[in-house]
Design an enzyme around this catalytic site. Structure first.
Site, PDB file in Angstrom:
ATOM      1  N   ASP A  77       0.858  -1.193   0.000  1.00  0.00           N
ATOM      2  CA  ASP A  77       0.000   0.000   0.000  1.00  0.00           C
ATOM      3  C   ASP A  77       0.892   1.240   0.000  1.00  0.00           C
ATOM      4  OD1 ASP A  77      -3.251   0.303   0.879  1.00  0.00           O
ATOM      5  OD2 ASP A  77      -2.035   2.125   1.021  1.00  0.00           O
TER       6      ASP A  77
ATOM      7  N   GLY B 206     -13.173   6.704  -2.434  1.00  0.00           N
ATOM      8  CA  GLY B 206     -13.933   6.942  -1.208  1.00  0.00           C
ATOM      9  C   GLY B 206     -15.413   6.926  -1.540  1.00  0.00           C
TER      10      GLY B 206
ATOM     11  N   ALA C 217     -19.778  -1.022  -9.081  1.00  0.00           N
ATOM     12  CA  ALA C 217     -21.098  -0.754  -9.674  1.00  0.00           C
ATOM     13  C   ALA C 217     -21.143   0.636 -10.303  1.00  0.00           C
ATOM     14  CB  ALA C 217     -22.173  -0.883  -8.595  1.00  0.00           C
TER      15      ALA C 217
ATOM     16  N   TYR D 286     -14.405   8.336 -11.452  1.00  0.00           N
ATOM     17  CA  TYR D 286     -14.180   7.025 -10.829  1.00  0.00           C
ATOM     18  C   TYR D 286     -14.733   5.864 -11.676  1.00  0.00           C
ATOM     19  CZ  TYR D 286     -14.656   3.383  -7.200  1.00  0.00           C
ATOM     20  OH  TYR D 286     -14.605   2.216  -6.484  1.00  0.00           O
TER      21      TYR D 286
HETATM   22  P1  NAD Z   1      -9.691   1.688   0.550  1.00  0.00           P
HETATM   23  O1  NAD Z   1      -9.537   3.128   0.191  1.00  0.00           O
HETATM   24  O2  NAD Z   1      -9.916   1.356   1.975  1.00  0.00           O
HETATM   25  O3  NAD Z   1      -8.438   0.858   0.011  1.00  0.00           O
HETATM   26  C1  NAD Z   1      -7.720   1.206  -1.141  1.00  0.00           C
HETATM   27  C2  NAD Z   1      -6.256   1.246  -0.777  1.00  0.00           C
HETATM   28  O4  NAD Z   1      -5.484   1.529  -1.956  1.00  0.00           O
HETATM   29  C3  NAD Z   1      -5.935   2.362   0.233  1.00  0.00           C
HETATM   30  O5  NAD Z   1      -5.378   1.822   1.411  1.00  0.00           O
HETATM   31  C4  NAD Z   1      -4.952   3.243  -0.514  1.00  0.00           C
HETATM   32  O6  NAD Z   1      -3.936   3.799   0.315  1.00  0.00           O
HETATM   33  C5  NAD Z   1      -4.364   2.273  -1.544  1.00  0.00           C
HETATM   34  N1  NAD Z   1      -3.743   2.992  -2.629  1.00  0.00           N
HETATM   35  C6  NAD Z   1      -4.199   4.116  -3.249  1.00  0.00           C
HETATM   36  N2  NAD Z   1      -3.310   4.540  -4.149  1.00  0.00           N
HETATM   37  C7  NAD Z   1      -2.266   3.674  -4.107  1.00  0.00           C
HETATM   38  C8  NAD Z   1      -1.021   3.603  -4.793  1.00  0.00           C
HETATM   39  N3  NAD Z   1      -0.696   4.538  -5.697  1.00  0.00           N
HETATM   40  N4  NAD Z   1      -0.181   2.598  -4.500  1.00  0.00           N
HETATM   41  C9  NAD Z   1      -0.507   1.678  -3.550  1.00  0.00           C
HETATM   42  N5  NAD Z   1      -1.665   1.702  -2.863  1.00  0.00           N
HETATM   43  C10 NAD Z   1      -2.532   2.682  -3.145  1.00  0.00           C
HETATM   44  O7  NAD Z   1     -10.878   1.140  -0.370  1.00  0.00           O
HETATM   45  P2  NAD Z   1     -11.678  -0.229  -0.292  1.00  0.00           P
HETATM   46  O8  NAD Z   1     -13.058   0.100   0.107  1.00  0.00           O
HETATM   47  O9  NAD Z   1     -10.923  -1.253   0.461  1.00  0.00           O
HETATM   48  O10 NAD Z   1     -11.714  -0.599  -1.852  1.00  0.00           O
HETATM   49  C11 NAD Z   1     -10.826  -1.553  -2.430  1.00  0.00           C
HETATM   50  C12 NAD Z   1     -11.102  -1.658  -3.926  1.00  0.00           C
HETATM   51  O11 NAD Z   1     -12.474  -1.999  -4.128  1.00  0.00           O
HETATM   52  C13 NAD Z   1     -10.871  -0.352  -4.686  1.00  0.00           C
HETATM   53  O12 NAD Z   1     -10.376  -0.641  -5.961  1.00  0.00           O
HETATM   54  C14 NAD Z   1     -12.269   0.221  -4.806  1.00  0.00           C
HETATM   55  O13 NAD Z   1     -12.377   1.092  -5.911  1.00  0.00           O
HETATM   56  C15 NAD Z   1     -13.091  -1.043  -4.973  1.00  0.00           C
HETATM   57  N6  NAD Z   1     -14.486  -0.857  -4.589  1.00  0.00           N
HETATM   58  C16 NAD Z   1     -14.824  -0.659  -3.287  1.00  0.00           C
HETATM   59  C17 NAD Z   1     -16.148  -0.488  -2.933  1.00  0.00           C
HETATM   60  C18 NAD Z   1     -16.564  -0.290  -1.507  1.00  0.00           C
HETATM   61  O14 NAD Z   1     -17.769  -0.176  -1.234  1.00  0.00           O
HETATM   62  N7  NAD Z   1     -15.669  -0.234  -0.533  1.00  0.00           N
HETATM   63  C19 NAD Z   1     -17.143  -0.513  -3.920  1.00  0.00           C
HETATM   64  C20 NAD Z   1     -16.772  -0.683  -5.234  1.00  0.00           C
HETATM   65  C21 NAD Z   1     -15.442  -0.889  -5.571  1.00  0.00           C
END
Ligand code: NAD
Length: 333
Positions: free
Chosen positions: A32, A77, A117, A147
């Site tokens: 990360d 986010g 989604a 996004y």
């Molecule tokens: P999160 O923000 O908690 O986790 C994403 C992580 O990616 C963060 O810890 C961030 O520091 C890391 N990151 C960002 N840029 C980076 C980089 N350049 N190098 C290395 N790490 C980096 O989000 P999440 O809720 O755990 O989501 C995880 C994945 O699932 C993401 O791709 C998100 O788009 C996708 N997603 C999540 C949801 C949801 O409801 N949480 C819904 C749809 C899709």
């Protein structure tokens, strides 16, 4: 035992995934961009690395020697973040692009991409009684600005890396995921965590009012983290080549979500609706026909059950935050 890279491991979903993969006996490399003390969960058995995965060299070095890659890293986010940071969201395209190139060059066996989604056509989400978005509803494309377009483009790139280079890519389109060890304040939190936080703060301070973004009638479905992790693993090791919905089909309005949290807290609040706040599409639900057909399963943990666990975890965090603030004030830190 396989060597598995999990990108975004300091975040909410990937933090849980790392734990699960370690429990299954795999050797996990967790990466990360955030400093380690900001990760939601740190698994000591993992090889934990702090790297910016937008950079091609970092992707190559960290993918090299692994068998599989799960990409959950993204700058993202809730609606408040993605509506106001469209360019930042799109820059995440560098992470997936460089991870795909590295995976092709290093001969990775399987690659998972976390889509969303938010790829779905906005015109299909104008009715709060959304019957459920089918996978085919992503095209013709009118994704969430910023996004959603990045996610759709990255999905497409996964497909073409599979077709042109033989990299076994798998894609899940997550619908809102919630649970413990996720963001609950600071501007990136999503509705379930934000509502828990607001209700907890009100009950602690004696506040009688809650501000809700939008008119409260907008609908969504919310998937508990345990269902999400099972779905990620099942999709990764399936033969399903096309993107699959991974979401709950238990659709509720935001008002109903607030009702659930108030019931858990045993605390009722007067509601004020902020119609200018970011609110996203009018109605969104997951159509689970395909995942049921292919995997014989769909996310099914009831919202009330998952929200209770989430609420309890956030309450403990807020109590700790308040204690450490008091501590800081007392000692003038
Ligand atoms: P999160 O923000 O908690 O986790 C994403 C992580 O990616 C963060 O810890 C961030 O520091 C890391 N990151 C960002 N840029 C980076 C980089 N350049 N190098 C290395 N790490 C980096 O989000 P999440 O809720 O755990 O989501 C995880 C994945 O699932 C993401 O791709 C998100 O788009 C996708 N997603 C999540 C949801 C949801 O409801 N949480 C819904 C749809 C899709």
């Amino acid at each position: 035992m396989k060597k598995i890279l999990v990108a975004g491991a300091g975040g909410f979903i990937a933090g849980h995934l790392v734990k699960r993969l370690i429990n299954q006996g795999h050797a996990v490399r967790a990466v990360d961009i955030k400093p380690l003390n900001k990760w939601y969960q740190v698994s000591e058995q993992a090889d934990n690395l702090v790297l910016d995965l937008r950079l091609r060299e970092n992707c190559h070095n960290t993918v090299n020697g692994q068998h599989e890659v799960f990409n959950l890293a993204a700058d993202m986010g809730g609606m408040g973040f993605i509506e106001n940071n469209k360019a930042a969201c799109m820059i995440s395209v560098l992470i997936n692009t460089h991870l795909l190139i590295a995976s092709r060059d290093c001969g990775i066996d399987r690659f998972f991409y976390a889509s969303s989604a938010c790829v779905y056509n906005g015109d299909k989400q104008t009715d709060p009684n959304n019957p459920g978005l089918k996978e085919s509803d992503a095209y013709p494309a009118l994704a969430e600005d910023g996004y959603g377009w990045e996610k759709l483009f990255s999905e497409r790139m996964c497909r073409h890396f599979r077709e042109d280079f033989g990299l076994a890519t798998r894609i899940a389109r997550f619908h809102n995921v919630y649970g413990p060890y996720g963001t609950y304040d600071g501007g990136r939190e999503k509705a379930p965590a934000a509502i828990c936080r607001k209700v907890i703060e009100a009950s602690v301070t004696g506040k009688k009012e809650i501000v809700i973004w939008g008119d409260g009638h907008q609908t969504r479905s919310f998937m508990y983290i345990d269902d999400c992790i099972k779905g990620i693993i099942d999709i990764m090791y399936s033969d399903i080549l096309e993107p699959l919905n991974l979401g709950s089909s238990e659709m509720v309005s935001i008002n109903q979500l607030v009702d659930i949290v108030e019931d858990i807290a045993c605390y009722k609040l007067a509601r004020t609706y902020d119609l200018q706040a970011p609110k996203g599409v009018r109605g969104r639900n997951s159509d689970n026909a395909l995942i049921k057909k292919y995997l014989g399963w769909e996310p099914s943990i009831p919202l009330k059950e998952g929200m209770k666990k989430t609420y309890d975890w956030i309450k403990v965090q807020i109590e700790q935050d308040r204690r450490s603030e008091k501590h800081a004030n007392k000692f003038n830190i």
